[in-house]
Scaffold this motif. Structure first.
Motif, PDB file in Angstrom:
ATOM      1  N   LEU A 277       0.825  -1.208   0.000  1.00 28.19           N
ATOM      2  CA  LEU A 277       0.000   0.000   0.000  1.00 28.19           C
ATOM      3  C   LEU A 277       0.860   1.259   0.000  1.00 28.19           C
ATOM      4  O   LEU A 277       0.599   2.212  -0.737  1.00 28.19           O
ATOM      5  N   VAL A 278       1.886   1.272   0.835  1.00 26.99           N
ATOM      6  CA  VAL A 278       2.758   2.442   0.950  1.00 26.99           C
ATOM      7  C   VAL A 278       3.522   2.684  -0.357  1.00 26.99           C
ATOM      8  O   VAL A 278       3.560   3.807  -0.884  1.00 26.99           O
TER       9      VAL A 278
ATOM     10  N   GLU B  34       5.951   3.890  -6.272  1.00 27.01           N
ATOM     11  CA  GLU B  34       7.076   2.965  -6.466  1.00 27.01           C
ATOM     12  C   GLU B  34       6.573   1.599  -6.941  1.00 27.01           C
ATOM     13  O   GLU B  34       5.420   1.231  -6.732  1.00 27.01           O
ATOM     14  N   GLU B  35       7.453   0.835  -7.559  1.00 22.87           N
ATOM     15  CA  GLU B  35       7.129  -0.483  -8.088  1.00 22.87           C
ATOM     16  C   GLU B  35       6.783  -1.458  -6.960  1.00 22.87           C
ATOM     17  O   GLU B  35       7.453  -1.487  -5.928  1.00 22.87           O
ATOM     18  N   THR B  36       5.740  -2.245  -7.164  1.00 26.82           N
ATOM     19  CA  THR B  36       5.284  -3.174  -6.108  1.00 26.82           C
ATOM     20  C   THR B  36       5.354  -4.636  -6.532  1.00 26.82           C
ATOM     21  O   THR B  36       4.975  -5.516  -5.751  1.00 26.82           O
TER      22      THR B  36
ATOM     23  N   GLU C 203       7.689  -6.866  -6.862  1.00 26.07           N
ATOM     24  CA  GLU C 203       8.474  -7.777  -6.016  1.00 26.07           C
ATOM     25  C   GLU C 203       7.729  -8.107  -4.722  1.00 26.07           C
ATOM     26  O   GLU C 203       7.674  -9.266  -4.306  1.00 26.07           O
ATOM     27  N   LEU C 204       7.125  -7.088  -4.101  1.00 24.72           N
ATOM     28  CA  LEU C 204       6.379  -7.327  -2.862  1.00 24.72           C
ATOM     29  C   LEU C 204       5.130  -8.163  -3.116  1.00 24.72           C
ATOM     30  O   LEU C 204       4.766  -9.014  -2.301  1.00 24.72           O
ATOM     31  N   LEU C 205       4.474  -7.936  -4.242  1.00 25.65           N
ATOM     32  CA  LEU C 205       3.312  -8.751  -4.590  1.00 25.65           C
ATOM     33  C   LEU C 205       3.726 -10.214  -4.763  1.00 25.65           C
ATOM     34  O   LEU C 205       2.990 -11.126  -4.381  1.00 25.65           O
ATOM     35  N   GLY C 206       4.915 -10.428  -5.324  1.00 23.86           N
ATOM     36  CA  GLY C 206       5.420 -11.789  -5.472  1.00 23.86           C
ATOM     37  C   GLY C 206       5.695 -12.447  -4.131  1.00 23.86           C
ATOM     38  O   GLY C 206       5.400 -13.638  -3.937  1.00 23.86           O
TER      39      GLY C 206
ATOM     40  N   ASP D  50      -6.426 -12.934  -1.503  1.00 19.48           N
ATOM     41  CA  ASP D  50      -5.579 -12.271  -2.484  1.00 19.48           C
ATOM     42  C   ASP D  50      -5.368 -10.812  -2.077  1.00 19.48           C
ATOM     43  O   ASP D  50      -6.254 -10.193  -1.470  1.00 19.48           O
ATOM     44  N   TYR D  51      -4.221 -10.275  -2.444  1.00 21.57           N
ATOM     45  CA  TYR D  51      -3.993  -8.854  -2.173  1.00 21.57           C
ATOM     46  C   TYR D  51      -4.962  -8.022  -3.003  1.00 21.57           C
ATOM     47  O   TYR D  51      -5.090  -8.209  -4.217  1.00 21.57           O
ATOM     48  N   ALA D  52      -5.661  -7.091  -2.345  1.00 23.03           N
ATOM     49  CA  ALA D  52      -6.652  -6.254  -3.034  1.00 23.03           C
ATOM     50  C   ALA D  52      -6.628  -4.836  -2.496  1.00 23.03           C
ATOM     51  O   ALA D  52      -7.675  -4.229  -2.260  1.00 23.03           O
ATOM     52  N   GLY D  53      -5.435  -4.304  -2.264  1.00 27.07           N
ATOM     53  CA  GLY D  53      -5.327  -2.941  -1.770  1.00 27.07           C
ATOM     54  C   GLY D  53      -5.957  -2.784  -0.401  1.00 27.07           C
ATOM     55  O   GLY D  53      -5.797  -3.645   0.481  1.00 27.07           O
ATOM     56  N   ASN D  54      -6.692  -1.695  -0.216  1.00 26.50           N
ATOM     57  CA  ASN D  54      -7.343  -1.449   1.075  1.00 26.50           C
ATOM     58  C   ASN D  54      -8.407  -2.478   1.404  1.00 26.50           C
ATOM     59  O   ASN D  54      -8.825  -2.600   2.552  1.00 26.50           O
TER      60      ASN D  54
END
Length: 336
Positions: free
Chosen positions: A76-77, A83-85, A87-90, A209-213
């Motif tokens: 989120l930050v 910035e590119e995300t 890698e963190l999503l992986g 799954d990651y879905a932002g907020n």
């Protein structure tokens, strides 16, 4: 010499506390110290990456939910500042996939569970507290007992928990998941809800799954020392409600499959000892211990729980219907 369940069963045990020994007796694959240890020892795929392991280490945790939450906030930050995300999503997906494959590797299947026998015994208690994060208590009660007779406080919109709406009506039996459970989820603000899709099956990893907020995370404390567990409990409104209810229950308490260990469960020991509304507590002692070990554990628990006005009973675990051979699912014992 320890008593048997038959010696004390007629003393109106209206409250029940279930521990991991209850689940382990039913399904011996639960005999591991943590999901993280099981994952790494048994090389569950996809293997946790070195970067992920470093996050576990830096956070000083072995709890998957904490790592998923940290990654979700980091994504989120980074996204907010452009910035590119990727890698963190992986990394998030690596933790998520490994966690769910680990859970599926160790959890009993619904169709193998003797839910009727378990549910038949659970119906006698008005308040059922459990530190088991597995789905055995949930599956065995909500699939066998009349829906009008049981509740778990997830009756608000979208099966969510509302801390302002917890009053019980009628003569229902109430379930409290003290350390969360596999059928519970929380959003990034800590709001907890129940997944109705888990009535007869494990949750789907796509639910997390990651879905932002809007990201939702599992809610269960599957490991950690007592101080960590209490800190986690105090950070969540649902867990706080359950712990407060446990601390304020009245009458008699039956403890099954729970060692009330000073290091891992001292928050429960203190809640029992300091609750003057409790008059009797009966604790099952694991029948697989030697007589010397049983005596030592009995003395230790007596010393930790001593209080004026509180009667303590200790009995052989195998003599209770919820921890005997009749409820076991037979599998080969594995060394993990």
């Amino acid at each position: 010499m320890l008593q048997t369940w038959n010696d004390i069963k007629d003393q109106n045990w209206n409250n029940l506390l279930l521990g991991n020994g209850f689940s382990t007796n039913i399904w011996n694959k639960y005999s591991y110290s943590s999901l993280y240890e099981y994952s790494t020892t048994n090389t569950i795929q996809p293997l946790l990456t070195e970067n992920v392991k470093k996050i576990f280490s830096e956070l000083a945790t072995i709890n998957f939910e904490e790592v998923l939450k940290a990654l979700a906030f980091a994504i989120l930050v980074k996204d907010a500042i452009g910035e590119e995300t990727d890698e963190l999503l992986g990394l998030y997906k690596n933790v998520q996939d490994n966690l769910f494959n680990t859970v599926y590797a160790v959890h009993v299947k619904f169709e193998e569970l003797k839910i009727q026998k378990i549910g038949e015994e659970l119906k006698y208690f008005k308040k059922i507290f459990t530190t088991c994060y597995d789905l055995i208590p949930y599956w065995s009660s909500f699939n066998t007992l009349p829906s009008a007779d049981i509740c778990d406080f997830f009756w608000s919109a979208n099966s969510s928990f509302d801390p302002e709406d917890t009053e019980l009506y009628g003569n229902k039996s109430a379930f409290y998941y003290l350390h969360g459970a596999l059928h519970l989820k929380q959003d990034l603000q800590g709001k907890v809800s129940k997944m109705l899709t888990t009535a007869k099956c494990l949750p789907n990893k796509s639910d997390f799954d990651y879905a932002g907020n809007s990201t939702e995370l599992p809610l269960y404390i599957s490991e950690g020392k007592s101080e960590y567990k209490l800190k986690k409990i105090q950070s969540n409104s649902y867990l706080t409600f359950c712990y407060h209810s446990f601390s304020k229950m009245s009458g008699n308490l039956l403890v099954l499959g729970h060692s009330l260990d000073e290091n891992y469960d001292n928050h429960l020991v203190e809640a029992i000892r300091n609750n003057e509304k409790l008059t009797k507590v009966a604790i099952s002692i694991y029948s697989g211990l030697s007589e010397t070990e049983k005596d030592r554990l009995k003395l230790k628990l007596s010393a930790n729980l001593v209080r004026d006005g509180l009667e303590l009973y200790f009995f052989e675990s195998k003599t209770h219907p919820l921890i005997n051979e009749n409820v076991k699912v037979e599998v080969e014992t594995e060394t993990v």
